[in-house]
Design an enzyme around this catalytic site. Structure first.
Site, PDB file in Angstrom:
ATOM      1  N   HIS A  69     -11.710  -4.942   9.655  1.00 31.95           N
ATOM      2  CA  HIS A  69     -12.078  -4.590   7.787  1.00 31.95           C
ATOM      3  C   HIS A  69     -13.187  -3.749   8.113  1.00 31.95           C
ATOM      4  O   HIS A  69     -13.817  -3.261   7.417  1.00 31.95           O
ATOM      5  CB  HIS A  69     -12.171  -5.728   7.472  1.00 31.95           C
ATOM      6  CG  HIS A  69     -11.527  -6.437   7.013  1.00 31.95           C
ATOM      7  ND1 HIS A  69      -9.857  -6.979   7.601  1.00 31.95           N
ATOM      8  CD2 HIS A  69     -11.114  -6.815   5.574  1.00 31.95           C
ATOM      9  CE1 HIS A  69      -9.320  -7.392   6.967  1.00 31.95           C
ATOM     10  NE2 HIS A  69     -10.261  -8.032   5.843  1.00 31.95           N
TER      11      HIS A  69
ATOM     12  N   GLU B 118       0.570  -1.332  -0.373  1.00 29.40           N
ATOM     13  CA  GLU B 118       0.114   0.359   0.480  1.00 29.40           C
ATOM     14  C   GLU B 118       0.695   1.169   0.068  1.00 29.40           C
ATOM     15  O   GLU B 118       0.609   2.105  -0.754  1.00 29.40           O
ATOM     16  CB  GLU B 118      -1.438   0.167   1.073  1.00 29.40           C
ATOM     17  CG  GLU B 118      -2.575  -1.011   0.866  1.00 29.40           C
ATOM     18  CD  GLU B 118      -2.227  -2.578   1.159  1.00 29.40           C
ATOM     19  OE1 GLU B 118      -1.146  -2.425   1.645  1.00 29.40           O
ATOM     20  OE2 GLU B 118      -2.658  -2.999   1.151  1.00 29.40           O
TER      21      GLU B 118
HETATM   22  C1  TPP Z   1      -2.729  -4.996   4.304  1.00 28.42           C
HETATM   23  C2  TPP Z   1      -4.135  -5.025   3.181  1.00 28.42           C
HETATM   24  N1  TPP Z   1      -4.471  -5.319   2.140  1.00 28.42           N
HETATM   25  C3  TPP Z   1      -5.102  -5.694   1.527  1.00 28.42           C
HETATM   26  C4  TPP Z   1      -5.971  -6.731   1.546  1.00 28.42           C
HETATM   27  C5  TPP Z   1      -7.124  -7.462   1.609  1.00 28.42           C
HETATM   28  N2  TPP Z   1      -6.161  -8.551   0.917  1.00 28.42           N
HETATM   29  C6  TPP Z   1      -7.137  -9.576   2.061  1.00 28.42           C
HETATM   30  S1  TPP Z   1      -6.160 -10.759   1.625  1.00 28.42           S
HETATM   31  C7  TPP Z   1      -5.420 -10.731   0.640  1.00 28.42           C
HETATM   32  C8  TPP Z   1      -4.733 -11.366  -0.532  1.00 28.42           C
HETATM   33  C9  TPP Z   1      -3.877 -12.250   0.106  1.00 28.42           C
HETATM   34  O1  TPP Z   1      -2.246 -12.880  -0.217  1.00 28.42           O
HETATM   35  P1  TPP Z   1      -2.000 -13.835  -0.133  1.00 28.42           P
HETATM   36  O2  TPP Z   1      -0.814 -13.568   0.995  1.00 28.42           O
HETATM   37  O3  TPP Z   1      -1.211 -15.057  -0.888  1.00 28.42           O
HETATM   38  O4  TPP Z   1      -2.785 -14.705   1.120  1.00 28.42           O
HETATM   39  P2  TPP Z   1      -3.474 -16.009   0.511  1.00 28.42           P
HETATM   40  O5  TPP Z   1      -5.005 -15.247   0.747  1.00 28.42           O
HETATM   41  O6  TPP Z   1      -3.316 -16.487  -0.560  1.00 28.42           O
HETATM   42  O7  TPP Z   1      -3.366 -17.147   1.539  1.00 28.42           O
HETATM   43  C10 TPP Z   1      -5.524  -9.549   0.116  1.00 28.42           C
HETATM   44  C11 TPP Z   1      -5.355  -8.890  -0.819  1.00 28.42           C
HETATM   45  C12 TPP Z   1      -5.534  -6.980   3.451  1.00 28.42           C
HETATM   46  N3  TPP Z   1      -6.207  -7.754   3.824  1.00 28.42           N
HETATM   47  N4  TPP Z   1      -4.409  -6.576   4.149  1.00 28.42           N
END
Ligand code: TPP
Ligand code: TPP
Ligand code: MG
Ligand code: MG
Lengths: 328, 332, 328, 332
Positions: free
Chosen positions: C132, C63
């Site tokens: 959230h 971000e």
């Molecule tokens: C700081 C932040 N940015 C965006 C989000 C929205 N978000 C939730 S899960 C996610 C993807 C995360 O991917 P990854 O770290 O690969 O974990 P996975 O869900 O694949 O287990 C996003 C963008 C968030 N929760 N926190």
């Protein structure tokens, strides 16, 4: 018998820190340049030599990282004092402070305490310009779960840390760089400082001047000037910006029927806004005049002295504003 | 300490003299600034670049006028090397409205859009993401210019470094990251801020080409910078150039330097880039003692002019305080 | 002749985005999952296919990095629309927003404009729990240099982006996830939306209900209920949270002599505090009753529906509060 | 796709069965959760771990009860593998006060301090710095326990990853970083989020030992995790273990999966860790078909019990809304 000593605001902090480190092995200080440099503002000078590297930890530039680490250490049974060099860099740690420190107790249904103390230098007054002069008290004060303390006096500089370290919840202590060299007398046996109440610093009957932080001494001096002109002002140091102690200032307004709120932070959505609206809600029928605010001008703080000074309320502004409220 | 390696660069006499002039101007300008600081003409934080001049001069000479430059709060040297007027800088530090940022910024916030000089940023590492964005704009606009972003080794520990490197590599944008490793971040030596101290090794984690250079030697910096800039320009991809250097003075005027040995500083002073370059020029007969004297005089008079300009500058009226908050020139 | 169409809040945003991308090559959209995923909330679904990867850029989780990149691109002549998926993650970009976007114009003495538009989803109402469900409008509204817009209606969802993109200064557009599926009628030729003024959504003479964001439709419905009981409420959508348009709500209070302020954000140091204190300062003698605030309860938002709903003002609370002000 | 390498691990029959039981429990528990979600018994975000079970089970079996575990919002599997009661988890997802977080947290915020399970964190990468801090506390307290922190490959792009790796390495604290690389961060494939996709290469930038393992094979994960945990415990230093895996289901229940091919998903499903482990156990004669049936029944009944428990759970009274904001059990 109670004696007093002369002490700078800086030295008062240092004594508080030293005492804390002596009293409890779980306590350690971590932050940028707190050790070898002696603290960006020399507050922790000498402590590394006295307590060693384990207790006085220099950390890399990584505000989110080390504030988060402080929160983690607190979760795991330590009592970290994390110093964020100045509030300006604190924005980088805000996610950790809000989404973790302030929230974990609630999200876990009461299981996880985060007894971390975060000390942050704050404010204007050193000609450090826009990126180094923020007054962020309003932002911290918005967040449920945080205890937010503002150190407006030398007594509090000496004693707030001690009480903050007893708290099971995260405490933000806001300190003011511009006051570091200021010398005042404090009592040598002043006892434990309360961190739940505001304080009537000077009592008076004509108007309540409500303030905190750098406003406290400014308002006291203004009250002295006003006294010479026959106006008896009450001065209240809020001290705890969250959770606010409204009892104290509402009682004051019920007595004086007039109020002026003074702070350095930007005017919109500030501590003053909150105080004014609480008076509106809970002491409206006590008022003989509308409550006024004197706040920071809404501009990123400029570098030159004359513009910097014009950006925050000065003593003469306070005196003038009080007079205008009393004799409209 | 890093060794000076041999190099092959063609520097014509005119350019050589100009670079020498620039280094000297930076050195003497900052000596003067320190003096004015003690006289309280300059206030706030003042971060001197003394000892590191070869980095700014060596890198910036490799850029074209269209390239963007972003720096930290320790940026007098870069501003001068970029060709900003010494008077406008001095006036800025005096807080006068004739300053390059109208006095609003002071020493940490020198800006001059007309020469694509984008600060003067005082949040450590805060300008790295912006640099990536400027390079992204160049790519989208097919402008062909590059963005050059200076920052300290301390900054490389911030998350913004990681994010900026990854974004730049992913997006393949023309940005040159110049890490000025002067071994200290305020009072924190690099061994306390980085688990891996050879910062050029960080490039591999992002697939960003990188190299390190002796930042105390102008010719070395020039060689490395020319090569790096050429690569960025040709490939349109990021490059990390680590310049190993040292600051001779305190971090800022508030620093008691408790964290390092006077001897260490003295050792490094022996590698002062200015006498070294002067020797080199003399030895190569690119310059004469007399010409050096002339350059010194020229520098002195330019600095005197800058101080005079700053002294003669005016204070911005207080009733303009709320200008420049919004573009309409008024606080809404 | 003006026609109306039925449109969801989501579709209104999408049309605004599409139009912007069609009109100006310098405009591009960047953010997490705006492209291939179709936008976390399906707002930008299809735009990648329509405009291609250069104009609709998926970015990694970073971000601070990509918001900063958006600011940089704006400095260099582009007009980026940066989407921060939700305001909860926006804390990670706060340093870029405050210390760079909001400050560069001033620090550079007027040289550098930052025409970036930052869209952020905000608010409570999806049972997403404490990390959230933030309502961060108050925080953004504190910061001089930012224009902060809150999208409380479908007209604004359709039109605010267009006007925001004309601004030479950074604009934060706050959108509300809980309203995405809500359908309303808007005019097909509604013309350019103003982003400097609040709006009287329903005029009335007995009380001013001042609100924004998710409060707008809630308050309108409450006003309908109140009308049935003979209370004629005026409803004001603030729309612009910074710089506040105080003229509109002060004029309203001068007419109705009573005010209730409604918002979902936590009560302390909120937009409501600011509005209340401005009324205190500038319309005190117009008031027939003290101004009241209905805000979010000061708790990290809990997950279960009944507790979540209890955390923010509901229609019944608004109706009750109005009646209590009018018949104390 | 990564290959399964041969390995030597001693798994006694009892432990094998237990691990099989855990994987199956996670799988069926989540199938049930998805079902309850469609019935609107569960709301908010629900992130399923289906397909990735071998990672949580394989890593957590290597830990002792004293070790700390931190996870993301996709943590049902980890909670179950850690031994959290299925009923407490299901009740939490129902929002009942009998839930592990009193219903306050929901699916994304499972906590159980009694088993050192520290969430359930929904800010991507926000828990990495905390994990370093917990490990720092262990070091200071000379407790000998380690901290294990799970996160996705998407999280590794955040600045917090960089800061946490550097701090952990600098401070030499016992933390095991487990990167669950399931190739997607919501809809963003790893090639769009990392310029270098072999995430184990990131360790070198910090001097952190690291390795990658096939996260679809339980035995591989066990071998890698045992080794990594042992190293962290012995050296008191961080380790980065990248588990390459895949999520079979959508990111959350809100995801239309526009960003990937159904065929790709089908390919990966052929590598489902549960049948693979079952085959292995059968082939090695560690388990019989009959025992498998028994385990399946046991799992089914445990899940039924969990649902019953959740159904029977109670709503926290609204007048308790402001509890747990401050420790004194009241909003001050
Ligand atoms: C700081 C932040 N940015 C965006 C989000 C929205 N978000 C939730 S899960 C996610 C993807 C995360 O991917 P990854 O770290 O690969 O974990 P996975 O869900 O694949 O287990 C996003 C963008 C968030 N929760 N926190
Ligand atoms: C985010 C942030 N944290 C802390 C500071 C305070 N600070 C200013 S300069 C500095 C040291 C930076 O060191 P380095 O990046 O090596 O640059 P150098 O000063 O050596 O040129 C620190 C800690 C700051 N300005 N910004
Ligand atoms: Mg440095
Ligand atoms: Mg992933």
């Amino acid at each position: 018998m109670s004696q007093t000593i002369k002490i700078t605001y800086r030295e008062a902090f240092k004594q508080g820190l030293r005492e804390a480190l002596q009293n409890d092995d779980r306590i350690f200080l971590m932050g940028e340049d707190v050790g070898r440099y002696g603290g960006a503002f020399a507050v922790s000078k000498g402590l590394l030599q006295e307590f060693g590297e384990e207790r006085i930890m220099d950390v890399p530039l990584s505000e989110s990282g080390f504030v988060g680490a402080g929160i983690g250490a607190a979760l795991a049974g330590m009592k970290p004092i994390v110093e964020v060099m100045t509030v300006n860099f604190g924005l980088l740690a805000m996610d950790q402070i809000v989404n973790n420190a302030a929230t974990l107790l609630h999200m876990s249904g009461g299981q996880l305490n985060v007894p971390v103390v975060i000390r942050i230098s704050c404010g204007i007054g050193q000609q450090l310009a826009a990126q180094h002069s923020h007054s962020w008290e309003p932002f911290f004060a918005q967040v449920p779960g945080l205890v937010v303390l503002s150190v407006g006096t030398h007594e509090d500089a000496r004693g707030m840390l001690h009480t903050a370290l007893q708290s099971p919840d995260p405490v933000i202590i806001i300190e003011y760089t511009s006051m570091l060299n200021l010398e005042k007398e404090i009592s040598t046996d002043m006892g434990a400082v309360n961190i739940t109440k505001a304080k009537v610093i000077k009592s008076g009957k004509d108007i309540s001047i409500i303030t905190y932080g750098t406003g406290v001494y400014k308002c006291l001096e203004s009250a002295d000037e006003l006294a010479a002109e026959g106006i008896d002002a009450e001065v209240i140091d809020l001290r705890v910006l969250r959770p606010l102690d409204e009892e104290t200032f509402l009682a004051s307004v019920a007595k004086t029927h007039r109020a002026l709120i003074v702070e350095d932070a930007w005017r919109s959505v500030s501590i003053s806004s909150e105080i004014s609206s609480r008076i509106m809600e809970k002491a409206f029928y006590e008022l003989d005049a509308s409550v006024k605010r004197l706040c920071g001008v809404e501009v990123p703080i400029p570098y030159p002295l004359h513009l910097e000074q014009a950006s925050v309320p000065q003593k003469s502004d306070i005196v003038k504003a009080v007079k205008r409220i009393i004799n409209p | 300490m890093p060794k000076t390696k041999s190099k092959k660069i063609d520097l014509d006499a005119k350019k050589s003299r100009h670079l020498f002039y620039q280094m000297l101007l930076i050195r003497k300008f900052e000596d003067k600034a320190a003096e004015e600081y003690t006289k309280a003409k300059i206030r706030g934080f003042l971060h001197l670049y003394i000892g590191e001049e070869a980095v700014a001069v060596g890198v910036i000479q490799a850029l074209t006028d269209d390239d963007n430059v972003l720096c930290t709060y320790r940026e007098h040297g870069h501003a001068l090397a970029r060709g900003m007027d010494a008077g406008a800088i001095m006036a800025e530090m005096y807080g006068k409205q004739e300053g390059c940022s109208r006095g609003r910024g002071g020493s940490m916030h020198l800006f001059d859009k007309s020469i694509n000089f984008f600060g003067g940023n005082a949040i450590v590492a805060g300008h790295l993401p912006m640099a990536v964005g400027m390079a992204l704009a160049s790519k989208k606009q097919k402008k062909g210019n590059i963005t050059c972003c200076f920052f300290g080794e301390g900054a490389a520990a911030e998350g913004e470094f990681h994010e900026a490197m990854n974004l730049a590599a992913l997006w393949k944008v023309p940005v040159l990251f110049v890490c000025e490793n002067n071994l200290y971040a305020m009072g924190t030596a690099i061994r306390y801020s980085h688990s891996v101290q050879e910062l050029e090794k960080k490039g591999a984690a992002y697939g960003v080409e990188s190299s390190a250079v002796n930042g105390m030697n102008l010719m070395d910096v020039i060689e490395a910078a020319n090569e790096a800039v050429q690569k960025v320009r040709d490939n349109g991809k990021p490059y990390l150039l680590v310049c190993n250097t040292y600051r001779f003075r305190a971090h800022s005027m508030f620093d008691a330097e408790l964290y390092r040995d006077k001897k260490e500083v003295e050792e490094w002073k022996k590698r002062d880039p200015i006498p070294e370059f002067q020797e080199f020029l003399l030895k190569q007969k690119i310059i004469t003692e007399k010409e050096i004297k002339k350059i010194e005089n020229q520098v002195d008079s330019e600095i005197q002019k800058a101080v005079d300009f700053a002294e003669a500058g005016t204070w911005e009226p207080i009733d303009q305080l709320t200008e420049f908050v919004y573009s309409e020139n008024e606080t809404k």
